[in-house]
Design a protein around this motif. Structure first.
Motif, PDB file in Angstrom:
ATOM      1  N   VAL A 247     -23.485 -73.784  60.374  1.00 11.68           N
ATOM      2  CA  VAL A 247     -22.685 -72.962  59.457  1.00 11.68           C
ATOM      3  C   VAL A 247     -22.866 -73.479  58.033  1.00 11.68           C
ATOM      4  O   VAL A 247     -22.734 -74.673  57.770  1.00 11.68           O
ATOM      5  CB  VAL A 247     -21.196 -72.979  59.851  1.00 11.68           C
ATOM      6  N   LEU A 248     -23.161 -72.564  57.122  1.00  9.98           N
ATOM      7  CA  LEU A 248     -23.235 -72.842  55.690  1.00  9.98           C
ATOM      8  C   LEU A 248     -21.989 -72.264  55.009  1.00  9.98           C
ATOM      9  O   LEU A 248     -21.245 -71.486  55.638  1.00  9.98           O
ATOM     10  CB  LEU A 248     -24.502 -72.209  55.107  1.00  9.98           C
ATOM     11  N   PRO A 249     -21.778 -72.578  53.747  1.00  7.33           N
ATOM     12  CA  PRO A 249     -20.610 -72.003  53.057  1.00  7.33           C
ATOM     13  C   PRO A 249     -20.579 -70.478  53.089  1.00  7.33           C
ATOM     14  O   PRO A 249     -19.496 -69.869  53.124  1.00  7.33           O
ATOM     15  CB  PRO A 249     -20.761 -72.537  51.629  1.00  7.33           C
ATOM     16  N   ALA A 250     -21.753 -69.848  53.053  1.00  8.42           N
ATOM     17  CA  ALA A 250     -21.787 -68.379  53.048  1.00  8.42           C
ATOM     18  C   ALA A 250     -21.736 -67.785  54.449  1.00  8.42           C
ATOM     19  O   ALA A 250     -21.673 -66.566  54.598  1.00  8.42           O
ATOM     20  CB  ALA A 250     -23.041 -67.896  52.325  1.00  8.42           C
ATOM     21  N   GLY A 251     -21.797 -68.630  55.480  1.00 12.37           N
ATOM     22  CA  GLY A 251     -21.743 -68.111  56.837  1.00 12.37           C
ATOM     23  C   GLY A 251     -22.675 -68.861  57.770  1.00 12.37           C
ATOM     24  O   GLY A 251     -23.358 -69.820  57.376  1.00 12.37           O
ATOM     25  N   GLY A 308     -19.360 -63.066  48.846  1.00 10.85           N
ATOM     26  CA  GLY A 308     -18.038 -62.958  48.255  1.00 10.85           C
ATOM     27  C   GLY A 308     -18.002 -63.170  46.764  1.00 10.85           C
ATOM     28  O   GLY A 308     -16.959 -63.560  46.225  1.00 10.85           O
ATOM     29  N   LEU A 309     -19.109 -62.898  46.056  1.00 12.94           N
ATOM     30  CA  LEU A 309     -19.148 -63.074  44.609  1.00 12.94           C
ATOM     31  C   LEU A 309     -19.235 -61.715  43.918  1.00 12.94           C
ATOM     32  O   LEU A 309     -19.635 -60.719  44.544  1.00 12.94           O
ATOM     33  CB  LEU A 309     -20.360 -63.930  44.227  1.00 12.94           C
ATOM     34  N   PRO A 310     -18.905 -61.673  42.620  1.00 14.58           N
ATOM     35  CA  PRO A 310     -19.081 -60.407  41.893  1.00 14.58           C
ATOM     36  C   PRO A 310     -20.553 -59.962  41.960  1.00 14.58           C
ATOM     37  O   PRO A 310     -21.461 -60.773  41.746  1.00 14.58           O
ATOM     38  CB  PRO A 310     -18.653 -60.757  40.471  1.00 14.58           C
ATOM     39  N   VAL A 311     -20.777 -58.700  42.242  1.00 12.46           N
ATOM     40  CA  VAL A 311     -22.087 -58.058  42.409  1.00 12.46           C
ATOM     41  C   VAL A 311     -22.960 -58.761  43.446  1.00 12.46           C
ATOM     42  O   VAL A 311     -24.139 -58.455  43.572  1.00 12.46           O
ATOM     43  CB  VAL A 311     -22.856 -57.918  41.073  1.00 12.46           C
ATOM     44  N   LEU A 337     -41.290 -62.910  55.895  1.00 11.41           N
ATOM     45  CA  LEU A 337     -40.261 -63.466  55.011  1.00 11.41           C
ATOM     46  C   LEU A 337     -39.562 -62.318  54.309  1.00 11.41           C
ATOM     47  O   LEU A 337     -40.212 -61.333  53.939  1.00 11.41           O
ATOM     48  CB  LEU A 337     -40.867 -64.414  53.973  1.00 11.41           C
ATOM     49  N   GLY A 338     -38.255 -62.449  54.101  1.00  6.24           N
ATOM     50  CA  GLY A 338     -37.539 -61.363  53.456  1.00  6.24           C
ATOM     51  C   GLY A 338     -36.248 -61.830  52.837  1.00  6.24           C
ATOM     52  O   GLY A 338     -35.765 -62.940  53.082  1.00  6.24           O
ATOM     53  N   ALA A 339     -35.685 -60.959  52.008  1.00  6.78           N
ATOM     54  CA  ALA A 339     -34.406 -61.229  51.361  1.00  6.78           C
ATOM     55  C   ALA A 339     -33.615 -59.933  51.304  1.00  6.78           C
ATOM     56  O   ALA A 339     -34.187 -58.837  51.212  1.00  6.78           O
ATOM     57  CB  ALA A 339     -34.609 -61.783  49.959  1.00  6.78           C
ATOM     58  N   SER A 340     -32.299 -60.081  51.357  1.00 12.03           N
ATOM     59  CA  SER A 340     -31.405 -58.922  51.306  1.00 12.03           C
ATOM     60  C   SER A 340     -30.251 -59.230  50.362  1.00 12.03           C
ATOM     61  O   SER A 340     -29.545 -60.240  50.521  1.00 12.03           O
ATOM     62  CB  SER A 340     -30.879 -58.609  52.713  1.00 12.03           C
ATOM     63  N   TRP A 341     -30.067 -58.356  49.385  1.00 13.43           N
ATOM     64  CA  TRP A 341     -28.998 -58.526  48.386  1.00 13.43           C
ATOM     65  C   TRP A 341     -28.092 -57.301  48.478  1.00 13.43           C
ATOM     66  O   TRP A 341     -28.494 -56.184  48.159  1.00 13.43           O
ATOM     67  CB  TRP A 341     -29.619 -58.684  46.999  1.00 13.43           C
TER      68      TRP A 341
END
Length: 353
Positions: A247-251, A308-311, A337-341
């Motif tokens: 578990v990390l701070p973001a999940g 849980g941050l703005p934008v 490899l990928g990223a999701s925002w």
């Protein structure tokens, strides 16, 4: 049955058929009517079944079994056999006792010892193809939980498809050529000219005019039901585990890993008479025995970086890797490899390589 003048316009087609035959000629309304044999839809019969069983062995393990079967038969009547085809030239000679009197008179009046015949054999029966297709798949496995955050699945599966094709009333080329070449048997009847053909059951038949219902002996000598068999099979064995790695701070870092083995085979067998190039309007297909197998290992992970941050409702990165070893092409490696925002519930950006 009688020689008569054609009732439609006669149109030449281009090029000589044979040096000894001169140019060919085609007719309109007196010719073969394809629409008599055209169907919008053929016959069809099918059966299918499904069985699915789940059994809870304990709170951590469930056994499952699934089986599916589908059996269908399609029926497709189409045109009768016809000549010219397969470069067969049909000849009738003036000593053939089965020639209609008007044809023999025409030949004698014009000094023709033989005639070349083009023919559609609709009096020998329509060719009909029956395709029987059987699909069967069965799988079994166990799945369940290893802990509050980890689960597993291990399975095996076997599937097979068999396609049997049968085409009725396929003409045996050489036998037909022997059968239309008849001579007198000396007793007021007719027999096949070739002694070897007679020894193999040759029965004379009309090349000009319509044969009545053919006899059992004529059918056995002239016609064959062409059959082919195609088998495709597949075996699968696999297993996987999924869960939270840490578990990390973001999940939680979510991951999955597993293996898979797959074996596939194909077998095809043509009709022996067709392999011998003995059937009219059919090209032989050599036997096929082919297959391969592959082992694979894979792993993937989804790592939450921010949330849980703005934008930035969430920002995750993901990666996956698969190693494969094929029996026919060797080793392969695949990665992602990928990223999701996620800005909000309505807007998300994704990038994957």
């Amino acid at each position: 049955p009688e020689l008569r003048q054609q009732t439609s316009e006669i149109n030449p087609f281009f090029g000589p058929v044979d040096e000894t035959l001169g140019n060919g000629w085609g007719t309109g309304g007196d010719g073969f009517a394809f629409d008599e044999y055209g169907l919008l839809r053929g016959g069809w019969e099918s059966f299918s079944g499904l069985l699915s069983v789940d059994y809870d062995i304990n709170e951590w393990m469930t056994f499952y079994f699934d089986a599916e079967i589908a059996d269908s038969t399609a029926e497709s009547p189409y045109q009768p056999n016809f000549h010219p085809a397969n470069n067969d030239y049909l000849y009738v000679y003036d000593d053939n006792p089965l020639l209609p009197a008007s044809v023999l008179t025409f030949m004698n009046d014009n000094g023709l010892p033989w005639l070349y015949v083009q023919r559609t054999h609709d009096d020998l029966g329509v060719r009909t193809t029956f395709v029987d297709r059987l699909n069967f798949t069965a799988s079994a496995g166990v799945n369940g939980d290893l802990s509050d955050t980890w689960s597993y699945d291990v399975f095996a599966q076997y599937g097979e498809m068999r396609i049997d094709t049968r085409t009725t009333n396929t003409l045996i080329r050489e036998n037909y050529l022997f059968a239309i070449d008849a001579v007198s048997d000396g007793m007021g009847g007719a027999m096949c000219r070739d002694a070897g053909a007679r020894a193999n059951g040759c029965v004379p038949i009309l090349a000009l005019g319509r044969n009545g219902p053919i006899t059992a002996a004529q059918r056995a000598y002239l016609l064959h039901d062409k059959e082919t068999e195609l088998d495709i099979d597949q075996t699968l064995i696999g297993g996987s585990v999924t869960g939270d790695l840490f578990v990390l701070p973001a999940g939680a870092v979510r991951t999955a890993a597993g293996f898979e083995y797959r074996d596939e085979g194909l077998s095809f067998r043509d009709d022996p008479l067709n392999l011998a190039n003995a059937l009219l309007l059919n090209a032989p297909t050599p036997a096929i025995d082919a297959g391969f197998d592959v082992w694979e290992l894979y792993a993937e992970a989804l790592v939450p970086i921010l949330s849980g941050l703005p934008v930035i409702q969430s920002f995750d990165i993901e990666g996956a890797f698969r190693y494969s070893e094929y029996s026919h092409i060797g080793q392969t490696e695949t990665w992602k490899l990928g990223a999701s925002w996620e800005l909000s519930d309505e807007v998300r950006f994704r990038y994957t390589r």
